[in-house]
Each structure stands twice: as structure tokens, then as C-alpha cells.
Design an enzyme around this catalytic site. Structure first.
Site, mmCIF file in Angstrom:
data_model
loop_
_atom_site.group_PDB
_atom_site.id
_atom_site.type_symbol
_atom_site.label_atom_id
_atom_site.label_comp_id
_atom_site.label_asym_id
_atom_site.label_seq_id
_atom_site.Cartn_x
_atom_site.Cartn_y
_atom_site.Cartn_z
ATOM 1 N N GLU A 6 0.828 -1.215 0.000
ATOM 2 C CA GLU A 6 0.000 0.000 0.000
ATOM 3 C C GLU A 6 0.858 1.258 0.000
ATOM 4 O O GLU A 6 0.735 2.130 0.864
ATOM 5 C CB GLU A 6 -0.961 -0.022 1.191
ATOM 6 C CG GLU A 6 -1.944 -1.184 1.090
ATOM 7 C CD GLU A 6 -3.051 -1.184 2.140
ATOM 8 O OE1 GLU A 6 -2.828 -0.642 3.234
ATOM 9 O OE2 GLU A 6 -4.135 -1.723 1.860
ATOM 10 N N GLU A 30 -5.508 -8.268 -1.505
ATOM 11 C CA GLU A 30 -6.209 -8.151 -0.223
ATOM 12 C C GLU A 30 -7.663 -7.851 -0.506
ATOM 13 O O GLU A 30 -7.965 -6.961 -1.307
ATOM 14 C CB GLU A 30 -5.648 -7.006 0.637
ATOM 15 C CG GLU A 30 -4.324 -7.284 1.271
ATOM 16 C CD GLU A 30 -3.898 -6.194 2.241
ATOM 17 O OE1 GLU A 30 -4.769 -5.570 2.869
ATOM 18 O OE2 GLU A 30 -2.681 -5.973 2.360
HETATM 19 C C1 BG6 Z 1 -4.557 -3.118 4.628
HETATM 20 C C2 BG6 Z 1 -3.255 -3.616 5.117
HETATM 21 O O1 BG6 Z 1 -4.550 -1.766 4.878
HETATM 22 O O2 BG6 Z 1 -5.748 -3.531 5.222
HETATM 23 C C3 BG6 Z 1 -3.329 -4.759 6.106
HETATM 24 O O3 BG6 Z 1 -2.367 -3.910 4.071
HETATM 25 C C4 BG6 Z 1 -4.540 -4.574 6.990
HETATM 26 O O4 BG6 Z 1 -2.119 -4.782 6.796
HETATM 27 C C5 BG6 Z 1 -5.784 -4.621 6.119
HETATM 28 O O5 BG6 Z 1 -4.625 -5.489 8.015
HETATM 29 C C6 BG6 Z 1 -7.100 -4.561 6.862
HETATM 30 O O6 BG6 Z 1 -7.111 -3.473 7.731
HETATM 31 P P1 BG6 Z 1 -7.434 -3.664 9.276
HETATM 32 O O7 BG6 Z 1 -7.241 -2.325 9.863
HETATM 33 O O8 BG6 Z 1 -8.833 -4.152 9.327
HETATM 34 O O9 BG6 Z 1 -6.468 -4.661 9.771
#
Ligand code: BG6
Length: 484
Positions: free
Chosen positions: A180, A382
Site C-alpha cells: 500500500e 487483499e
Molecule cells: C490493509 C493492510 O490496509 O488492510 C493490512 O495492508 C490490513 O495490513 C488490512 O490489516 C485490513 O485493515 P485492518 O485495519 O482491518 O487490519
């Protein structure tokens, strides 16, 4: 004319994604140094995590133990294999390899740990997809250099890449430079992405004194570091595929007011496309130069930087996708939350318990939007639903809400593929429950595999298969054809 594709192509890479700092634990084992994530306290969705410059015994640091993958990687990889994973996204903890970031020699014990992990993945024919830097720079780099604000980090990162590329050149093919990377276009990215100590109260989600100049300077250093790593990687192994990774924020104009439309485009440009234009095309886009000029941002560049960027273009584009937001030229609208950046509520969408709006069709739109611009292979690395899970008396976990979320997103990925998008992989976020990056909670779970641990760190760490575990197994076995 190319013939029409009807669904996920043969060899599509199905799998899951994690990050070292959120699941490894063993924060001070095997010669590892302290990372930025290790000095973050726990938080909740209403109270922010805080950066504590020195570890405080009265605080709880959820990343220290993570979910103990460090000791349980064999058990966990076996479970991934049981689901049929073709690919597993993980990151290397920089501080396991170079405990202080600027050390002369790498830490052999750290390197050995990843040898073992890759060996275990190989046993099940699971392709590793390795993020080189995922919100876990050695904390010494923050203390001694103010992180990526200092250009010397380019050399430290280069050295780190040189070591891991050489060590794992025969076992890892797919690499991502910075997780990111575009988080540095927002205040949230200051510490998480930039390893820069924010001035003020140290609250991660509430940066009091934003320094935009510093953020964009740090981002420039990361662009240079990424480009140099891509060039180096290709020299070390010409078969390496090295990608960028962007938190893609799908942005709608709230109304058909032309001002809203332009605002949405500006956000798409500055928050999404600035970074990938530099990393995919090897040059800063005009809209970024205009933004810098109009906001008095003066990026210090060295003479050779243009050439470095041009020589270090990535091979593929990857992104995280969780939700979408709206923008409006008028003030006083309902705000929504989200990954990295926030926006306004969309009256047509429902939201998760953490108020992230759920928008599968936005994923199809985003895939088309990105592919139309770059025409290189894409990966969704993701995606997922952070939710509270309940264990029934019989030990089952019926996470139908998660299945529903993923199913609808997979359907839209398939549509995008039929639209002509060259999508080659899908790794759901937190395929095994892990510590939330934004809030530090365990309660916010994304996994197919439940981990017995709560927000205070209590629990046996035992693993349990959720209903979604069996569902995803079927999805993979049928290459995305059976989604019910
Ligand atoms: C992304 C990141 O921003 O979202 C992860 O690359 C992160 O590291 C994921 O865990 C989900 O966000 P959160 O805050 O729900 O863990």
C-alpha cells in the site's frame, strides 16, 4: 480477434494474504530487532493505537505475539494446503534480517526462518508471494533517520533486497516492493508506511500535525527504492516478477454535479494513480506535478532519479480492495470509514461492523479502470470482511456473512475477467485471523481459520476451521465456478 474468456483462467492463483508483523509474533526471537509495528499499542475502533517510542510495561502490544505463526507455521501452512491454496502472500520482517535496518551484516537466524517457511510452502506446491516491506520497518530507522524522510533508507532497503533476492532466488518468483505504497498520500501513512515519527500525541489514526511535504518526499524515496529493487531483482533472476501494491480506493461522485465528478477524479488520481503511474510507467504524472506546485510541495530529486524510475518499472500491478467511498463538493455530509482513507457514505451500500462500505461491483469497476490504464497483469492481493465471529456450542463457526462478502466479490472479479481484464491472482486478506493493522484488535477477524485469542491477548492460540474454510476449499477446487 481474441476469443471471449468465460471465467477464471486455468492456473489462476487462489490463496490468502498476511503480513509478518500482524501474525508472526516472536517479536524479539531469533535475533530480530524491534519494528515500527512492535511499538504500537492495542486500540479499538473508537480509540486509536498509539506509538510508544520506548516499550512501556503497562501497555499491551498485540503484534508482539501476533498469532504465533513464528512457531506454528507448519500447522498453518498445512491448513492452507488443505484449502487448496495455490499462492500464499506473506511479508518478510525487515528487522528479522537487518535488526536495526542499517546493520552491516544480515541476521542468519532470520534468513533461516524464511528458508524453513518457503520449504514448507514448496512441500505443498504453494507459490509464495512476498511483500518486502509491509508496515514493519526496523524501528531504529525511525529513531535514527526519521524513516523514509531520509534518503539513506534507499541504500539500506537496497542492501536488504540484495540479501533476500540472492538468498531466495530459487524459491520465490513473485515479489511486491511496498505494501500500500499510496498510504503516504494520506496522513495515516506517515508512520505505517513512511516510518516517520509524527509530531504530537502519537495516535496512529489521528495524526495531529500532518506534514505533507515530508510525506511526499518520503514517498519519492520509496519510488526510487522500489525502482532500484526491481532492476536489481531482474538482474539477480530474470524470471522474477516484481509488482507494486496499492490500496485502491474506489471513489464515486456523490451526485452528478460536475464538481463532484472532478473531485472523484482528483482523488482517483492523487490517492490511487499517482503511485502506480510512477511505478508502472516510470514517471510522475502531470496532475501530481500540478498538485505539488499548487500545494507548495517541493520534492528534492537527484539528477539520475528520472532514469532510475524509468529503469525500474514493475511487471504487474496488485492492490487491496475492501470498500468504496463517495466525495462531494459540498460540506456536511455523512462520513464513512475505510482502509487507509475515508470518504462519504453511499446511500446504496451497506457497511461492515467497522463501518467499511461493502461494494463488490466497485471491484469490477476498479479492475476495469486499472486495467484500461496499464494493460499489465493484475492481482487482488487483499480483500475480505472484518467481522466478529461466534463459536457455537458444538465448536462450529458459521460465518455466512463472510462467505456472502467473498462470493459477491469473486462474482465481480469473474465479470471483470469476462470484460477482458488480465486478473491472475486473488489472495483474501487475513486468511487466518490476525491482528488488525488499523485498530490492533483480534476481534476484527478476516480468516477462514479462527485463532483463539482475544483483544487482551488471552486465549489458547488454537486454530479452528470456520464454515468459510470449507466453502473456499470448494471455490478453489472448482476454479471459482461453484460459489454457493
Ligand atoms: C490493509 C493492510 O490496509 O488492510 C493490512 O495492508 C490490513 O495490513 C488490512 O490489516 C485490513 O485493515 P485492518 O485495519 O482491518 O487490519
Amino acid at each position: 480477434m481474441q476469443h471471449l474468456i468465460n471465467g477464471f483462467p486455468e492456473g489462476f492463483l487462489w490463496g490468502g494474504a498476511t503480513a509478518a508483523n500482524q501474525f508472526e509474533g516472536g517479536y524479539d526471537e531469533g535475533g530480530k530487532g524491534l519494528s515500527g509495528a512492535d511499538v504500537l499499542t492495542g486500540g479499538t475502533h473508537t480509540t486509536s493505537r498509539r506509538i510508544t517510542p520506548v516499550l512501556d510495561q503497562n501497555e499491551y502490544y498485540p503484534n508482539h505475539e501476533g498469532i504465533d505463526f513464528y512457531h506454528r507455521y507448519k500447522e498453518d501452512i498445512k491448513l492452507f494446503a488443505e484449502m487448496g491454496f495455490k499462492v500464499f502472500r506473506l511479508s518478510i520482517a525487515w528487522a528479522r534480517i537487518f535488526p536495526n535496518g542499517d546493520d552491516k551484516e544480515p541476521n542468519e537466524e532470520g534468513l533461516k526462518f524464511y528458508d524453513d517457511v518457503f520449504k514448507e510452502l514448496k512441500k505443498y506446491d504453494i507459490e509464495p508471494l512476498v511483500t518486502i516491506s509491509h508496515y514493519e520497518a526496523p524501528f531504529s530507522l525511525t529513531k535514527n533517520y526519521n524513516g523514509w524522510a531520509d534518503r539513506r533508507l534507499v541504500d539500506f532497503f537496497y542492501r536488504y533486497c540484495e540479501v533476500i533476492f540472492n538468498r531466495y532466488k530459487d524459491v520465490v518468483k513473485y515479489w511486491l516492493t511496498f505494501n500500500e505504497i499510496n498510504c503516504l498520500t494520506t496522513p495515516f501513512g506517515t508512520f505505517m508506511g513512511g516510518a516517520i515519527m509524527p509530531k504530537g500525541n502519537g495516535e496512529l489514526n489521528n495524526i495531529q500535525f500532518d506534514d505533507e511535504q515530508l510525506r511526499f518526499q518520503a514517498l519519492h524515496h520509496q519510488f526510487i527504492a522500489s525502482a532500484k529493487a526491481v532492476k536489481l531483482g531482474h538482474e539477480i533472476n530474470k524470471d522474477f516478477k516484481i509488482g507494486c501494491m496499492v490500496a485502491y480506493m474506489c471513489t464515486y461522485p456523490l451526485t452528478c454535479n460536475p464538481d463532484d465528478l472532478l473531485l472523484a477524479q482528483e482523488k482517483d488520481n492523487m490517492n490511487n494513480f499517482l503511485c502506480s503511474d510512477v511505478q508502472v510507467r516510470g514517471e510522475y504524472p502531470g496532475f501530481a506535478k500540478r498538485y505539488f506546485r499548487e500545494h507548495n510541495i517541493n520534492i528534492i530529486m537527484e539528477e539520475n532519479d528520472d532514469k532510475i524510475l524509468k529503469e525500474g518499472c514493475v511487471d504487474f500491478y496488485t492492490f487491496s480492495y475492501y470498500s468504496s467511498n463517495c466525495v462531494s463538493a459540498e460540506g456536511n455530509k455523512d462520513k464513512s470509514k475505510g482502509n487507509v482513507s475515508t470518504g462519504l457514505k453511499n446511500p446504496y451500500l451497506k457497511a461492515s461492523a467497522w463501518d467499511w462500505q461493502i461494494d463488490p461491483k466497485g471491484l469490477r469497476w476498479s479492475l476495469n479502470n486499472i486495467y484500461n490504464r496499464y494493460r499489465i497483469p493484475l492481482m487482488v492481493v487483499e480483500n475480505g470482511l472484518g467481522a466478529v465471529d461466534t463459536i457455537e456450542e458444538d465448536g462450529s463457526i458459521n460465518d455466512d456473512y463472510r462467505i456472502e462478502y467473498l462470493r459477491e466479490h469473486i462474482k465481480q472479479m469473474k465479470e471483470a475477467i469476462i470484460d477482458g481484464v488480465d486478473l491472475i491472482a486473488y489472495t483474501t486478506w487475513g486468511c487466518i485471523d490476525l491482528v488488525s493493522a488499523g485498530t490492533g484488535e483480534m476481534k476484527k477477524r478476516y480468516g477462514f481459520i479462527y485463532v483463539d485469542k482475544d483483544n487482551e491477548g488471552k486465549g489458547t492460540l488454537n486454530r479452528l476451521k470456520k464454515k468459510s474454510f470449507y466453502w473456499y476449499k470448494k471455490v478453489i477446487a472448482t476454479n471459482g465456478e461453484e460459489l454457493d
